[in-house]
Structures are given as C-alpha cells and as structure tokens.
Design an enzyme around this catalytic site. Structure first.
Site, short mmCIF file in Angstrom:
data_model
loop_
_atom_site.label_atom_id
_atom_site.label_comp_id
_atom_site.label_asym_id
_atom_site.label_seq_id
_atom_site.Cartn_x
_atom_site.Cartn_y
_atom_site.Cartn_z
CE LYS A 11 -4.43 -2.40 2.29
NZ LYS A 11 -4.66 -2.74 3.05
CG PHE A 59 -13.67 1.02 7.52
CD1 PHE A 59 -12.95 0.35 5.87
CD2 PHE A 59 -13.53 0.36 8.02
CE1 PHE A 59 -13.21 -1.12 5.43
CE2 PHE A 59 -13.90 -1.45 7.88
CZ PHE A 59 -14.06 -2.02 6.46
CB THR A 93 -7.41 -5.96 9.50
OG1 THR A 93 -7.04 -8.10 8.63
CG2 THR A 93 -6.84 -5.01 8.69
CG ASN A 114 -3.41 -2.90 7.01
OD1 ASN A 114 -3.68 -1.93 5.70
ND2 ASN A 114 -4.28 -3.24 7.05
P1 CMP Z 1 -7.52 -5.13 3.12
O1 CMP Z 1 -6.77 -6.25 4.30
O2 CMP Z 1 -6.69 -4.35 2.48
O3 CMP Z 1 -8.79 -4.92 3.28
C1 CMP Z 1 -9.50 -4.03 3.58
C2 CMP Z 1 -8.78 -2.31 4.50
O4 CMP Z 1 -9.83 -1.83 5.00
C3 CMP Z 1 -8.21 -3.26 5.89
O5 CMP Z 1 -7.25 -3.91 4.96
C4 CMP Z 1 -7.86 -2.39 6.24
O6 CMP Z 1 -6.72 -1.14 6.01
C5 CMP Z 1 -9.14 -1.21 6.39
N1 CMP Z 1 -9.64 -0.47 7.24
C6 CMP Z 1 -9.68 0.12 7.88
N2 CMP Z 1 -10.87 0.62 9.02
C7 CMP Z 1 -11.23 -0.73 9.01
C8 CMP Z 1 -11.69 -1.56 9.46
N3 CMP Z 1 -12.31 -0.69 11.16
N4 CMP Z 1 -11.59 -2.62 10.50
C9 CMP Z 1 -11.33 -3.66 8.66
N5 CMP Z 1 -10.39 -3.02 8.12
C10 CMP Z 1 -10.29 -1.56 8.18
#
Ligand code: CMP
Length: 146
Positions: A11, A59, A93, A114
C-alpha cells in the site's frame, strides 16, 4: 497442500516508508514467488472497484482516499497454500493485534495504513488477481537456489 496464487498489494504507506524490498524479501524467504509485479497509482474507480465488497462499511471512503494517495505495488504470489501463508506473513489487519515478526507488526502505522493487502480466500484471490492482471502477465518459473 496445493500450489495457489494470491494477490498482494504493498500500500502507499509501505511504498513511502521505503520497505518494498523488505516486504518482497519476506515473501521470497517464506517460499512465495512473485510471478507478476508492477507499480500503479490507482484511480478512484479502480480502488472503489477493488474494495467493492467493503462499500457499505464506514471506513470505505477513507480507504479509497488512502489507496489512491500514492503509488502501490501490485503482485501475484505463487506457492504452497499461498493464500494462508501470505496472511500469516502479513499479520492481523490491525497492527496493534499483529503477531511479532509479521509485516504489519513491523511496518504498519494503524488499521488503515497497514502496509499490505492480501486476498482472504482462494476464491477472492482468483477474482483479485484477475482484477489487476491478465493471464499473459503472469510469469511462473522454478527457483534454482544456491
Ligand atoms: P485490507 O486487507 O486491504 O482490506 C480492507 C482494508 O480496510 C483493510 O485492509 C484495512 O486497511 C482497511 N480498514 C480501515 N478501517 C478498517 C476497520 N475498522 N476494519 C477493517 N478494515 C479496515
């Protein structure tokens, strides 16, 4: 166990922190081969389409804004149980909950920034790989390690 392919994204925060090489090294060291790789700066439409499953989540708009804020590295990783292995190497995550030694524990700032994305199932991996790569852009090869 079976050979699988999964989509990985470094990312914008991972690119900006200068850890592309370290992230890719962790995948290779764990037996996951990058068989496709390119940089991209996602458009809003591309990010919204990719994360369409999260459209109703609170989000979503911040996630799209962040994912379009700078370049990303798109990769297809191939290997034994690649989907689960990638998720293990990435960590939870939320980096605050990620295990020691995982990418997110070591490099991520928070649940949004992340550092990496990885497909969460084999079914989604097929969809996500197909979203960014055509079959002709995947380049399988054998390792001949010293
Ligand atoms: P990713 O694995 O890319 O899939 C969805 C993304 O939403 C996740 O990683 C996080 O970076 C982002 N995200 C932001 N806020 C939240 C949240 N509260 N719960 C889960 N994912 C979140």
């Amino acid at each position: 166990m079976a050979i699988e392919r999964t989509l990985s994204i470094i990312k914008p925060d991972g690119v900006e922190k200068g850890v592309i090489g370290q992230v890719v090294a962790r995948f290779e060291q764990a037996g996951l081969k990058p068989v496709a790789m390119r940089m991209a700066h996602l458009s809003r439409a591309e990010a919204e389409g990719f994360y369409a499953v999260h459209k109703a989540r609170p989000f979503f708009s911040d996630l799209v804004k962040f994912m379009t804020s700078g370049p990303v590295v798109l990769m297809v990783l191939e290997g034994e149980s690649a989907v689960a292995k990638n998720r293990e190497i990435m960590g939870a995550t939320d980096p605050a909950k990620a295990a020691a030694g995982t990418i997110r524990k070591d490099f991520a700032s928070n649940i949004e920034k992340n550092t990496v994305h990885g497909s969460d199932s084999l079914e989604n991996a097929k969809v996500e790989v197909g979203y960014f790569f055509r079959e002709i852009e995947l380049h399988p090869y054998e390792w001949k390690k010293a």
